[in-house]
Design an enzyme around this catalytic site. Structure first.
Site, short mmCIF file in Angstrom:
data_model
loop_
_atom_site.label_atom_id
_atom_site.label_comp_id
_atom_site.label_asym_id
_atom_site.label_seq_id
_atom_site.Cartn_x
_atom_site.Cartn_y
_atom_site.Cartn_z
N CYS A 77 39.26 -4.14 9.29
CA CYS A 77 40.05 -2.90 9.12
C CYS A 77 41.54 -3.18 8.98
O CYS A 77 42.15 -2.78 8.00
CB CYS A 77 39.73 -1.93 10.26
SG CYS A 77 40.79 -0.50 10.30
N CYS A 82 40.89 -0.67 6.03
CA CYS A 82 41.52 0.64 6.31
C CYS A 82 43.04 0.60 6.21
O CYS A 82 43.65 1.50 5.63
CB CYS A 82 41.21 1.15 7.71
SG CYS A 82 39.67 0.63 8.43
#
Ligand SMILES: Cc1cc2nc3c(=O)[nH]c(=O)nc-3n(C[C@H](O)[C@H](O)[C@H](O)COP(=O)(O)OP(=O)(O)OC[C@H]3O[C@@H](n4cnc5c(N)ncnc54)[C@H](O)[C@@H]3O)c2cc1C
Ligand SMILES: NC(=O)c1ccc[n+]([C@@H]2O[C@H](COP(=O)([O-])OP(=O)(O)OC[C@H]3O[C@@H](n4cnc5c(N)ncnc54)[C@H](OP(=O)(O)O)[C@@H]3O)[C@@H](O)[C@H]2O)c1
Length: 522
Positions: A77, A82
């Site tokens: 992430c 992300c």
């Protein structure tokens, strides 16, 4: 490097991580207390699932050990997924304003040479190890979790992992090995110039002039919107209609239309019902040959292909070494307690398949830890709030209008702009709120969309859908409220205290209808 007796500050951690990322020969980073004690669990994979699971197990008084191949905790992430995507989506929203208002108000003339994909990637690369440093520091100093980093672990049996020339045993194993991008099986897929979300940040070394995106899910829409916003003309090639891939559920058709029309308004080319049949070029991508919805083929000249074609769980080692049962998409099969088919082995996060989202990875880790520590726990992630970015933030929770109509006999809709024939809502400066005020006053049709779906008989809100900015937080709480056993009625929602102007207008709009005994749409 043994850091168990050291207390590195953030700058020192940053240097350790950067050196390890640059030097494949850098050794393991050991934060292990060799006291002969027994671990309650080894978390193989210290990403979102592993780190949060280990921290929770420690908080419950247990002793976890995390093993991760990267020199930092937190996983994909913050490193490749992300966090860069959020940076790029923020940038896309800023650039969108600049492009629409080029040369007007206080905006300079739009100058695509000022908006560089490569520069944004470099900005991200300069900053990403700061978050990694913090997570390494926090996990050691504040969460008191032991770990071995920068070393790939090998599963030996259901209680043993070999890493960095050592063997560690534990009462339980928690596998959080994540997932990897999958590529379509088309000729030319290996050419230089073909990227996925991970290789984009690690390997891009030129400024793309023209982008072709393959896929119609979140990754495709988010990265495609960013590339196009920088001035790089972008085509999306998607088999299914955009946002209609099976990994996305509860996507309302009106919301979908607003989002996809918005992408087209911004000049993106969107080919639905289309798929690539070949990627061609002399050593480097020059064109993508696409089969279109009508069966004909077309060649799109391009120097850059980006794949948003999904991910497969990294389950091979667990299957081969431990014999854990695996499903048709390589996902490790678990029950609601995160137990695999092998006793004392748990699996969490992307490794167990979709939804591949942070909330699920983290809560899977915590669920496994509770069970390991003797507190029976289950995690049902069949319903959850969801989002994606284009140049907007798009959020949704609960049922779509169509799903609600199939389930309930009397459904009412509260929507902005409302659907009323001949009302000229194109020029209505609503909704307007966070970050859409300029659009509302100057280009009202760009100022967003919102819809609340209500079962009139029970008066309960059963779905909410939003395109705009800043509504994600509200959707976290809406998800909790509408999925409580008591649900959330329009009267309760209309009775809340709004922070006007709020990004979604659900409180004030509900207030306008809450007084009626026989509910009607608004
Ligand atoms: C482009 C993109 C954007 C995304 N954006 C969002 C978003 O905005 N919000 C959201 O909620 N979700 C988002 N996601 C999904 C989110 O990133 C994942 O769901 C989440 O990171 C999964 O966490 P995990 O712990 O399961 O796996 P990971 O975080 O991937 O962790 C797996 C870990 O296992 C380690 N590992 C693997 N093999 C070994 C081994 N043999 N030995 C030791 N370690 C090993 C890896 O080094 C890694 O650290 C996005 C995904 C993508 C692709
Ligand atoms: N929260 C976030 O912001 C965020 C951001 C990015 C990713 N993620 C998560 O990460 C995971 C991966 O996301 P994703 O968007 O890459 O994958 P995805 O949601 O699985 O979508 C994959 C897309 O690629 C298409 N596709 C798959 N194989 C193909 C092939 N061989 N040829 C042509 N098209 C093909 C699919 O088409 P069909 O529909 O026709 O199969 C679909 O449109 C998802 O679980 C997602 O939720 C989350």
């Amino acid at each position: 490097m043994d850091i168990s007796q050291q207390h590195l500050n953030l700058e020192q951690w940053y240097d350790v991580i950067e050196r390890a990322l640059e030097d494949p020969g850098a050794g393991p980073i050991l934060n292990v207390v060799d006291d002969g004690g027994v671990y309650d669990a080894i978390f193989l994979g210290g990403g979102a699932g592993g780190r949060f699971g280990a921290a929770y197990l420690r908080a419950m008084g247990g002793r976890p050990l995390i093993i991760d191949a990267w020199p930092f905790l937190g996983g994909s992430c913050p490193h490749q997924a992300c966090v860069p995507h959020h940076l790029f989506s923020d940038v896309a929203a800023e650039l969108d304003l600049w492009r629409w208002f080029s040369g007007q108000l206080f905006f300079p003339e739009w100058d695509p040479s000022r908006a560089s994909i490569l520069e944004m990637i470099r900005l991200f690369l300069r900053g990403r190890s700061s978050a990694h440093a913090f997570m390494n520091w926090q996990t050691k100093e504040q969460l008191e979790v032991e770990y071995v980093l920068n070393a790939r672990g090998r599963l030996v049996d259901a209680s043993t992992v070999e890493v960095a020339g050592r063997t560690f045993t534990a009462r339980n194993l928690v596998l959080g090995l994540g997932a990897s991008p999958t590529y379509p099986d088309v000729p030319g897929i290996g050419l230089a110039g073909v990227f996925d979300f991970a290789t984009l940040v690690e390997e891009l070394d030129y400024e793309p002039r023209r982008a072709v995106i393959v896929g119609g899910g979140k990754t495709a829409l988010e990265y495609g919107s960013f590339f196009h916003a920088t001035g790089c003309p972008t085509t999306i090639v998607s088999r299914s209609p955009l946002m209609r891939t099976p990994s996305l559920h509860h996507v309302d058709e009106d919301l979908r239309r607003y989002v996809v029309d918005g992408m087209r308004k911004r000049g993106m080319e969107i080919l639905e019902g289309a798929e690539p049949v070949a990627i061609e070029g002399n050593g480097k991508v020059e064109r993508v040959v696409v089969r279109l919805a009508d069966g004909s083929t077309a060649a799109i000249e391009t120097d850059f292909v980006f794949l948003g074609t999904g991910e497969r769980p990294n389950s091979a080692m667990a299957r081969e070494a431990l014999g854990v049962a695996v499903g048709p998409r390589d996902e490790v099969l678990v029950d609601k307690s995160m137990r695999t088919s092998v006793p004392s082995v748990y699996a969490i996060g992307d490794l167990i398949g979709g939804p591949m989202e942070m909330f699920k990875a983290r809560k899977c880790g915590i669920t496994a830890s509770k069970n390991i520590m003797g507190e029976p726990a289950e995690f049902d992630f069949s319903e959850f709030p969801d989002f994606l970015h284009t140049t907007y933030e798009v959020t949704w929770v609960g049922l779509t209008e169509q799903e609600a109509r199939e389930r309930f006999s009397d459904v009412i809709i509260i929507q902005m702009p409302p659907y009323v024939e001949n009302l000229d809502t194109e020029h209505l400066p609503l909704p307007c709120a966070e970050r859409t005020m300029l659009y509302a006053f100057a280009k009202p049709e760009l100022s967003g969309f919102q819809k609340l779906v209500i079962d009139a008989a029970s008066r309960r809100v059963v779905g909410a859908h939003h395109v705009g900015y800043g509504a994600k937080d509200a959707f976290q709480y809406l998800d909790h409220l509408i999925h409580r056993p008591d649900g959330l009625t329009i009267d309760e929602l209309g009775g809340m205290n709004e922070l006007f102007l709020n990004p979604e207008h659900f409180v004030q709009l509900s207030r306008l209808r809450a007084g009626r005994s026989a509910l009607v749409s608004l």
